[in-house]
Scaffold this motif. Structure first.
Motif, short mmCIF file in Angstrom:
data_model
loop_
_atom_site.label_atom_id
_atom_site.label_comp_id
_atom_site.label_asym_id
_atom_site.label_seq_id
_atom_site.Cartn_x
_atom_site.Cartn_y
_atom_site.Cartn_z
N TRP A 99 39.44 29.84 49.26
CA TRP A 99 38.58 30.47 48.25
C TRP A 99 37.18 30.75 48.74
O TRP A 99 36.29 31.09 47.95
CB TRP A 99 38.59 29.64 46.97
CG TRP A 99 39.96 29.69 46.37
CD1 TRP A 99 40.92 28.73 46.44
CD2 TRP A 99 40.55 30.80 45.70
NE1 TRP A 99 42.08 29.17 45.84
CE2 TRP A 99 41.88 30.44 45.38
CE3 TRP A 99 40.09 32.07 45.35
CZ2 TRP A 99 42.74 31.32 44.72
CZ3 TRP A 99 40.96 32.93 44.69
CH2 TRP A 99 42.26 32.54 44.38
N SER A 102 36.06 34.17 47.65
CA SER A 102 35.20 34.37 46.48
C SER A 102 34.91 32.98 45.91
O SER A 102 35.66 32.49 45.05
CB SER A 102 35.88 35.27 45.45
OG SER A 102 35.01 35.54 44.37
N PHE A 105 35.66 31.30 42.46
CA PHE A 105 37.02 31.08 42.01
C PHE A 105 37.69 29.90 42.70
O PHE A 105 38.91 29.76 42.63
CB PHE A 105 37.86 32.35 42.23
CG PHE A 105 37.50 33.47 41.31
CD1 PHE A 105 38.16 33.63 40.10
CD2 PHE A 105 36.49 34.36 41.63
CE1 PHE A 105 37.83 34.66 39.24
CE2 PHE A 105 36.15 35.40 40.78
CZ PHE A 105 36.82 35.55 39.56
N ILE A 475 45.03 34.81 37.61
CA ILE A 475 43.63 34.84 38.04
C ILE A 475 43.54 35.03 39.55
O ILE A 475 42.63 35.72 40.05
CB ILE A 475 42.91 33.55 37.60
CG1 ILE A 475 42.82 33.50 36.07
CG2 ILE A 475 41.52 33.45 38.22
CD1 ILE A 475 42.21 32.24 35.52
N MET A 476 44.47 34.46 40.30
CA MET A 476 44.48 34.65 41.75
C MET A 476 44.67 36.13 42.09
O MET A 476 43.97 36.67 42.96
CB MET A 476 45.60 33.82 42.38
CG MET A 476 45.66 33.92 43.90
SD MET A 476 46.99 32.95 44.63
CE MET A 476 48.41 33.87 44.03
N CYS A 479 41.44 38.04 41.22
CA CYS A 479 40.36 37.75 42.16
C CYS A 479 40.54 38.51 43.46
O CYS A 479 39.60 39.16 43.95
CB CYS A 479 40.30 36.24 42.42
SG CYS A 479 39.10 35.78 43.70
N VAL A 483 38.20 41.46 42.46
CA VAL A 483 36.89 40.88 42.75
C VAL A 483 36.58 41.01 44.24
O VAL A 483 35.57 41.59 44.64
CB VAL A 483 36.82 39.40 42.31
CG1 VAL A 483 35.45 38.81 42.66
CG2 VAL A 483 37.09 39.28 40.81
N TYR A 484 37.47 40.48 45.06
CA TYR A 484 37.31 40.66 46.50
C TYR A 484 37.53 42.13 46.88
O TYR A 484 36.84 42.68 47.73
CB TYR A 484 38.30 39.76 47.24
CG TYR A 484 38.29 39.91 48.74
CD1 TYR A 484 37.14 39.66 49.49
CD2 TYR A 484 39.44 40.30 49.42
CE1 TYR A 484 37.13 39.81 50.87
CE2 TYR A 484 39.45 40.44 50.79
CZ TYR A 484 38.29 40.19 51.52
OH TYR A 484 38.29 40.33 52.89
N ILE A 557 39.08 26.04 36.57
CA ILE A 557 38.61 27.37 36.96
C ILE A 557 37.27 27.71 36.31
O ILE A 557 36.30 28.03 37.02
CB ILE A 557 39.68 28.43 36.62
CG1 ILE A 557 41.00 28.09 37.34
CG2 ILE A 557 39.20 29.83 37.01
CD1 ILE A 557 42.17 28.96 36.94
N GLY A 561 33.53 27.59 38.15
CA GLY A 561 32.82 28.86 38.13
C GLY A 561 31.41 28.70 37.58
O GLY A 561 30.45 29.25 38.13
N VAL A 581 30.39 35.38 43.63
CA VAL A 581 31.69 36.00 43.91
C VAL A 581 31.73 36.65 45.29
O VAL A 581 32.81 37.03 45.76
CB VAL A 581 32.03 37.07 42.84
CG1 VAL A 581 32.12 36.44 41.47
CG2 VAL A 581 31.04 38.22 42.86
#
Length: 643
Positions: A99, A102, A105, A475-476, A479, A483-484, A557, A561, A581
């Motif tokens: 992780w 990011s 996360f 969520i993985m 992300c 997000v990434y 999570i 965060g 992030v």
């Protein structure tokens, strides 16, 4: 020579030992790719393949269930499997370390650890019960064959004879009593209430179940002893991490297929076996339109492959950087699902034989969960000639299936701890960490060996790894893809494999798989029913504990965060979130030789290369100081001002 020995110590070897062939010398790699594939197969193929899939198949339309099952495999199972394998392999880190992609996360990784902890605790209890049945099968007559034991009740009615024979009667005499068999079955069919010898053996002798989940009673010492044996076996197989477990899986991952084949050949030769297989496979196409069938198919694929447990990321992290994990993900996923289908033939051939002898429908002897493994199937085995032999084989198969999964659960926790601390001492003493985790797992499993243990086991099985896994996986995906950034991740995979992910997987990762995961979550919530055990209804306070276990992994999570945002740089909240992030500076391939393209010239990913660079800087500093000394007195690195 001294320089080579120093390098060896730096890379985790000892003086005099030949240089390792591992690509990642500090962390280690699999001995070869077969070890990884077998370990992953052992991880994915577990007890659920034997006691859950066949039950779901016949309950949801028989052969018709195969259609949504394989659809979900293609659009959800294999893509998620490939995503987790590529994620762990790219960074060569466990479920916490990855992780860095990011940091905000990272709570997802902690959630995976919590889930693996819960599963590891109760899963080994199931294995220890299989050990107990295995030891009890080492006899001329299986102890759950007849109703003439001290623990039996007046409602007990066996299928292997009248139940009034001496325990010392020979097996030949027992099987020869045909008239006794017929009269026993007639009596059995006419009874309005019947409990089998295997059920009473399971409930009143093995478990000695209490009347309430809060009434723990005494510890069942035979079960406790078998639990100790289970943890000792797991620890010894993981004493050198993947170096030792990679050798053990040659047996633990392959021999269950030998046993399944032996039981299959024996099963299909029995009278009534074809009826059981027909019941298992006969398609009921009208059920295809039932949303519940699709929900069961998606859930079974998701849970069976072990997605979001952290184990897939951990196992892949020990691969060499350029390993073709795309190929591996397809092989392992298909093998797992094929095993489920194959196990269905084995189970239902025996259950069909049992139903034929009882003169009842297959549905009345079919069950799932522990009831199938420790009640229905053992009872069917008593009807076979040389029943102790078949019982030994069956429970030995369950032990091996369970151990394959348990190895990865324990290694997931150990790897996460070692990667997170990352010091030389803990890497060299990884065995100590493994021992500590095993001891803690044993102690936390002791309450499950009490008279109320089966209640707690079912509570953990139903709540600890249910909807929380779906949320973690969703969520993985979000992300990594959003997000990434999907473009960045596709480039990472291409740099690692030499080719970009196929367009089908890119579409699944971004759109289809998250939608299916959301569907599984909604289905799980809609279909929720408070759990029961036979006629026992779990009290509300126990269900609250169950929900707390489920939430405890997901809550990691948002909590992490919030912590990460609060401790990040930035003047405003938006700036803090953007910083939180953003990928860590050390994100990327672990070894410097693989840090090419946009990772070239970045910070070291591997400790050994960083250490070498630091040593080079120190030497340059010494040379600079010596030159300065030759030119005259200069300020040292002291904080004091120059004189």
């Amino acid at each position: 020579m001294e320089e080579k020995q120093a390098m060896g110590m730096l890379n985790g070897t000892v003086p005099g030992e030949s240089v390792k062939k591992d690509e990642n010398l500090r962390r280690g790699n699999w001995g070869n790719q077969i070890e990884f594939v077998l370990t992953s197969v052992g991880y994915a193929v577990g007890l659920g393949n034997v006691w859950r899939f066949p039950y779901l198949c016949y309950r949801n339309g028989g052969g018709a269930f195969m259609f949504p099952y394989f659809i979900m495999l293609v659009f959800c199972g294999i893509p998620l499997f490939f995503l987790e394998l590529s994620f762990g392999q790219f960074a060569s880190l466990g479920c916490l370390g990855v992780w860095k992609v990011s940091p905000m996360f990272k709570g997802v990784g902690y959630g995976m650890m919590v889930v693996s902890t819960y599963i590891g605790i109760y899963y080994n209890v199931v294995i220890c019960i299989a050990f107990y049945y295995f030891f009890m099968s080492m006899t001329n007559l299986l102890p759950w064959t007849y109703c003439n034991n001290a623990w039996n009740t007046p409602d007990c009615s066996g299928v292997a004879g009248t139940g009034r024979l001496s325990a010392n009667a020979s097996l030949a005499n027992v099987t020869a009593t045909a008239t006794g068999m017929v009269s026993s079955i007639t009596e059995l069919v006419n009874r309005t209430k019947r409990t089998s010898p295997s059920e009473e053996y399971w409930r009143y002798y093995v478990l000695n179940v209490s009347d309430d989940i809060g009434n723990f009673g005494e510890v069942r010492l035979p079960i406790l002893g078998c639990l100790a044996i289970s943890w000792i076996v797991v620890f010894l197989c993981l004493i050198r991490g993947v170096k030792s477990s990679g050798k053990v899986v040659y047996f633990t991952a392959t021999f269950p297929y030998v046993v399944l084949t032996i039981l299959f050949i024996r099963g299909i030769t029995l009278e009534g076996a074809i009826n059981g297989i027909k019941y298992y496979l006969t398609p009921q196409w009208q059920k295809i339109l039932d949303a519940k069938v699709w929900g069961d198919a998606a859930s079974q694929i998701f849970y069976s492959l072990g997605c979001a447990w952290g184990g897939l990321i951990t196992m892949a992290s020990y691969n060499k950087f350029h390993n073709n994990c795309y190929r591996d993900s397809i092989i392992i996923s298909v093998t797992n699902c094929g095993t489920s289908v194959y196990a269905g033939f084995v189970i239902f051939s025996i259950l069909g034989f049992m139903a034929h002898h009882l003169g009842v429908d297959v549905s009345e002897v079919a069950d799932h969960g522990p009831g199938l493994a420790f009640v229905a199937y053992p009872e069917a085995l008593t009807l076979l000639p040389i029943s102790p032999l078949w019982s030994l084989l069956f429970f030995f198969m369950l032990i091996l299936l369970g151990l394959g999964t348990q190895f990865c659960l324990l290694e997931t926790l150990v790897t996460a701890i070692v990667d997170e601390i990352g010091s030389d001492w803990i890497i060299k003493n990884k065995t100590v960490v493994t021992l500590g985790v095993a001891i803690m797992g044993f102690l936390l499993g002791v309450p499950l060996t009490t008279r109320a243990g089966i209640y707690w086991l079912l509570l953990m099985d139903n709540y600890a790894a249910s909807f929380s896994l779906v949320i973690i996986s969703c969520i993985m995906c979000i992300c990594i893809m959003y997000v990434y950034g999907h473009k960045s991740y596709f480039k990472d995979v291409e740099m690692m494999l030499g080719f970009p992910p196929p367009i089908f997987f890119r579409i699944c990762w971004r759109f289809i798989s998250p939608v299916i995961i959301t569907f599984i979550l909604i289905f799980t919530v809609i279909q929720y029913k408070p759990i029961t055990y036979n006629e026992y209804v779990f009290p509300d306070w126990s269900l609250i504990i169950g929900f707390c276990m489920a939430v405890s992994s997901v809550i990691c999570i948002p909590l992490y965060g919030i912590y990460k945002v609060a401790t990040s740089e930035g003047a405003t909240m938006l700036e803090r979130i953007k910083y939180a992030v953003k990928p860590d500076r050390s994100w990327g391939p672990a070894l410097q030789e693989h840090r090419i393209g946009r990772y070239a010239g970045g910070p070291c990913g591997a400790v050994e290369t960083c250490t070498l660079k630091e040593e080079g800087k120190e030497k340059q500093e010494e040379i600079r100081l010596s030159i300065q000394g030759a030119a005259g007195p200069r300020c040292s690195s002291s904080s004091l001002p120059c004189a």
